[in-house]
Each structure stands twice: as structure tokens, then as C-alpha cells.
Design an enzyme around this catalytic site. Sequence first.
Site, mmCIF file in Angstrom:
data_model
loop_
_atom_site.group_PDB
_atom_site.id
_atom_site.type_symbol
_atom_site.label_atom_id
_atom_site.label_comp_id
_atom_site.label_asym_id
_atom_site.label_seq_id
_atom_site.Cartn_x
_atom_site.Cartn_y
_atom_site.Cartn_z
ATOM 1 C CB CYS A 1 -2.915 -1.952 7.268
ATOM 2 S SG CYS A 1 -4.518 -1.982 6.468
ATOM 3 C CE1 TYR B 1 -22.669 -9.176 26.058
ATOM 4 C CE2 TYR B 1 -22.534 -11.575 25.955
ATOM 5 C CZ TYR B 1 -22.411 -10.404 26.669
ATOM 6 O OH TYR B 1 -22.028 -10.444 27.980
ATOM 7 C CB CYS C 1 -0.893 -0.004 1.242
ATOM 8 S SG CYS C 1 -1.822 1.514 1.428
ATOM 9 C CB CYS D 1 -13.448 -9.351 18.778
ATOM 10 S SG CYS D 1 -14.348 -8.363 19.980
ATOM 11 C CD GLU E 1 -27.167 -5.923 20.322
ATOM 12 O OE1 GLU E 1 -26.351 -6.853 20.232
ATOM 13 O OE2 GLU E 1 -26.828 -4.742 20.545
ATOM 14 C CD GLN F 1 -18.266 -10.339 12.864
ATOM 15 O OE1 GLN F 1 -17.192 -9.831 12.548
ATOM 16 N NE2 GLN F 1 -18.474 -10.859 14.054
HETATM 17 N N1 SAH Z 1 -23.445 -11.446 17.210
HETATM 18 C C1 SAH Z 1 -23.513 -10.271 16.413
HETATM 19 C C2 SAH Z 1 -22.979 -9.002 17.083
HETATM 20 C C3 SAH Z 1 -21.781 -9.113 17.969
HETATM 21 S S1 SAH Z 1 -21.037 -7.580 18.453
HETATM 22 C C4 SAH Z 1 -22.875 -10.488 15.057
HETATM 23 O O1 SAH Z 1 -22.251 -11.512 14.799
HETATM 24 O O2 SAH Z 1 -23.011 -9.634 14.188
HETATM 25 C C5 SAH Z 1 -21.455 -7.455 20.138
HETATM 26 C C6 SAH Z 1 -22.851 -6.935 20.369
HETATM 27 O O3 SAH Z 1 -23.058 -6.883 21.781
HETATM 28 C C7 SAH Z 1 -23.117 -5.518 19.864
HETATM 29 O O4 SAH Z 1 -24.219 -5.558 18.988
HETATM 30 C C8 SAH Z 1 -23.444 -4.711 21.146
HETATM 31 O O5 SAH Z 1 -24.460 -3.752 20.933
HETATM 32 C C9 SAH Z 1 -23.904 -5.788 22.083
HETATM 33 N N2 SAH Z 1 -23.744 -5.535 23.526
HETATM 34 C C10 SAH Z 1 -22.768 -4.877 24.184
HETATM 35 N N3 SAH Z 1 -22.922 -4.961 25.516
HETATM 36 C C11 SAH Z 1 -24.045 -5.707 25.735
HETATM 37 C C12 SAH Z 1 -24.731 -6.159 26.920
HETATM 38 N N4 SAH Z 1 -24.278 -5.855 28.132
HETATM 39 N N5 SAH Z 1 -25.828 -6.912 26.747
HETATM 40 C C13 SAH Z 1 -26.284 -7.247 25.517
HETATM 41 N N6 SAH Z 1 -25.679 -6.837 24.365
HETATM 42 C C14 SAH Z 1 -24.581 -6.081 24.469
#
Ligand code: SAH
Length: 460
Positions: A90, A321, A81, A417, A342, A292
Site C-alpha cells: 500500500c 477482453y 497499518c 487500468c 478473451e 476484479q
Molecule cells: N472484462 C473482464 C476482464 C478484464 S482483464 C472483467 O471485467 O473482469 C483483461 C483481460 O484481457 C484478461 O482476462 C486477459 O486474459 C485478456 N487479454 C489479454 N490480452 C488479450 C488479447 N490480446 N486478446 C483478448 N484478450 C486478452
Amino acid sequence: MRSESANMRPADGARLCVEFVDFNHEGDGVARTEGGFVLFVEGAMPGDQAEVEVTRVHSRHGEARLVRLLRPAPGRIAPPCPVAGRCGGCPLMHAAYPEQLRWKEERIRQALARIGGLDEVPVASIIGMEQPWAYRNKAQFPVTMEGGRPVVGFYRRRSHDVVPADPCLIQHPLAVEVARAVRELMEELELGAEAGGEPSGFLRHLVVRVSFSREEAMAILVTRERAFPAKEAFIAGLRRRVPAVASVVQNVKRETGRGVMGPVSVVLWGKSHLAERIGHREFLISPDSFFQVNPEQTRRLYDVVAELAGVRPGDSVWDIYCGAGTIGLYVAREGVALRGVELSPQAVQDARLNAARNGVGDACFEAGRAEEALARWVAQGERADVAILDPPRSGCDPRTLAAVAAAGPRRIVYVSCAPATLARDLARLRAHGYVTRKVQPVDMFPHTAHVEAVALLSPE
Ligand code: SAH
């Protein structure tokens, strides 16, 4: 010991020859001086020997600048890049991709062993990309003025200088095209931007989301004010320049501070959602919901989750989540009762739309905190056969882990993550009687220091 290590601290401006042994979690090279003091150096990598100049000394580590490579690491490459090393996007790009993968896999192993005391857990080979380029479906470009001309790009690390992002090798090409078009239109229509971080201009950020499967883009203009001078000309110009733009959205963010976008998004033209296909499912993406960022690897990640979850007809599956419901809907099949929780109400709305769109009838999503909702479900006597956890970097609240264990699932699948909180939480689940059987790393973010992994647990 403490005073001794203080004495070993190098002075500001000192020049030293060091050998690099690791990357830190931001992707800086990590070296230890002869005196045992840890230095972080941007642009270095494990295996490098280099002369560095100390730029800042903290109590437990220092920062230094790469002066000269004495012996480059065997896996070092010239980054392809043109703005590598200037743009902060990056930090691992000077390491050949197999080196990046090796390091990420090792980082998971080390976190499990050092933080979780889980040395015996098998870690599978990381699943990387065949072509680790043009993989991102979301770009957040800060916009600024330089010498009276707009610049749309990315921040230099730890700075508000904007480095032009054209080309950007990790974004979908459509995102770069939209950025280019927006810069041209700002000039043509004389729309200002935030100049040198001053709160004066019109446009603060351009966020572009892309559907890979449909080759469509959503352009989100994050503005300081609601008023949008030359709005119609802007929209028409953008559509003419990039016909794949399917949606133009305005998001107003008045105050400075955390987060790129403000609370309200208004569709100015086109679709309210993009649709993206992941394997056998198609999901809706709204302007500000979590999705994602790497669709190709998301399919691989979700396939791993589906395999490890081993969902059977008749199962009660908890997607904790759940964001827009994507993982739960991906693993759900005939006769499964899906339950999601969520924090973001907007994402929960999307999850309901996604369930309907994919014909998953027995799905119920709740907006709220996992730690509160799960305790309630358990108190009401609900049980889970399979529980899927996908928390943010901070990991799970201990109450969430306790409630999951109390729900008695046959399997727990934990998508993480952040290796450190993964290791901590797996150790906590061990104390609740759940043993980690396998960890599968998946590279979701090539050339960055982000590390993703999926863990499978089952009762002792
Ligand atoms: N499983 C989904 C999103 C994962 S990211 C996917 O694969 O796309 C993590 C998510 O947790 C986010 O959407 C965030 O808003 C949520 N989050 C964060 N803290 C939380 C809590 N205490 N209780 C419930 N959800 C929460």
C-alpha cells in the site's frame, strides 16, 4: 542539454533538501532537485519537504531515501497499518484517502492532456469508496521460513523478504484468517516452505479468494511438488479453524519465474468455483481466472459502464477482453446479442457458465486474441451497436481499435487500468472518427497507485 543534465546529477550518497510534487506510477514521491534532476522516494508524497539521501542514480532519474521530513504535506497521515512502509502493498497509505483520490483524478487528466493531446475531454470526479478498507477479494501470500518457522505474508518491495500480513487492512478478514490457519498448520504438521527463496520447501504461495456476498473462501496452495504430505490432516485442520473455507485447491508450480500459479489446479476438497454477486448478477470465479479484486467498486464500475453504454433492446454488444464475461453479462438485457472475446480459454469457459447461470441466452464467447477475432468478425460483415473494451495495462493493439471503429458502434466504452495507454488509445480512436465524450475515474485499489477509468466515445 544532455551533458548539462548529466552534470546536474547528484552523486550517490548525496544529502539534499527537496520538495515533492507528485507520485510516480509505483506510488513513490517525485521530487525535482534544484538542478532539475528527478528523484523517486518511497514513503514521500506531494507537498512534503524533506531531506533525502541519494541511493541510486540512473541516466534520467535517481532513487533516494527519506531521511527526515522538514515539512510534511498537509494531507499526510500516520498510516493505520502496523506494517505500512515495510510491506510493499500500500504505497499511498500515508496520504489521507481524499488526497489519494485527488491525485488519481489528476493523473488521468494529465495523461489525457500530455499523452493523448485530449485536454478538452471532461473528466468527472473520481468515484471512491466510503470505507476504503477490507476491500480485496484475492490475496497472494508468499510463504517462507524464518529461523525454522513459517511466515505467510507479503513481499517487501523489490525484495523476497516476507513481511507477516496479520493484520492486513485491505484484505477481506477471511483471507487473513486463512493465512493464519495455514501458518499454524504448517508448524503443527511440520510442512516446510520455500526458505530464503531456496527451491527446497513444499509450499510456495498461499492464494486466497473470497466471495463477499457468500462469505466463503477458496484456499489455493501453490506447491513445488504434487506430493502433499499430511494432506487429509491439513484439509481437516483448515476447515476446523476457518469454517468459511468452501474449497481447498492445490496448484503445482515447479519452475521459478513469472506468475504465482502454475497451469494446473486440482480441487482437493469442496467447490470448484466461488460465486460472487455484483449488483443484479452472480458470477462464478475459478481458482485462476481473472476477476476484479474489489467487489464493492466493481459494482460501481459496472454501473458506470452500463450507464455509458446505454444498451437498447435489439443491440449487438461486443465485450472485448471479456474475461469471465462479467461486463457484457452485466449490461446485457432482453433481446441483446452479446459477443465476447478473451485470450484465456479457462475464462471463456467461465463466461459461458456465467451466461447460463444468469439466463442470458444470446451470448457467444470466443477464445482468442482480440486483434485477430475482431478483424475476422468485421470481414464477415458483422456490426456492433455498442463495443466495450477492457484491455490489460498494455492497452489495445491498433488492429483492435481499427476493427472496433470499422464495426461502426453507436458507442464505445473503454475501461482502463493504465492512464498512459488509455490516452494513447483514445487518441488513436479519434483518428478513426470516435470522439471521447467523458472519462469517469473509479478507485478500484485504495492505498495503491493503481488508477482505473472508464471512457465513453461516440462518432464525430
Ligand atoms: N472484462 C473482464 C476482464 C478484464 S482483464 C472483467 O471485467 O473482469 C483483461 C483481460 O484481457 C484478461 O482476462 C486477459 O486474459 C485478456 N487479454 C489479454 N490480452 C488479450 C488479447 N490480446 N486478446 C483478448 N484478450 C486478452
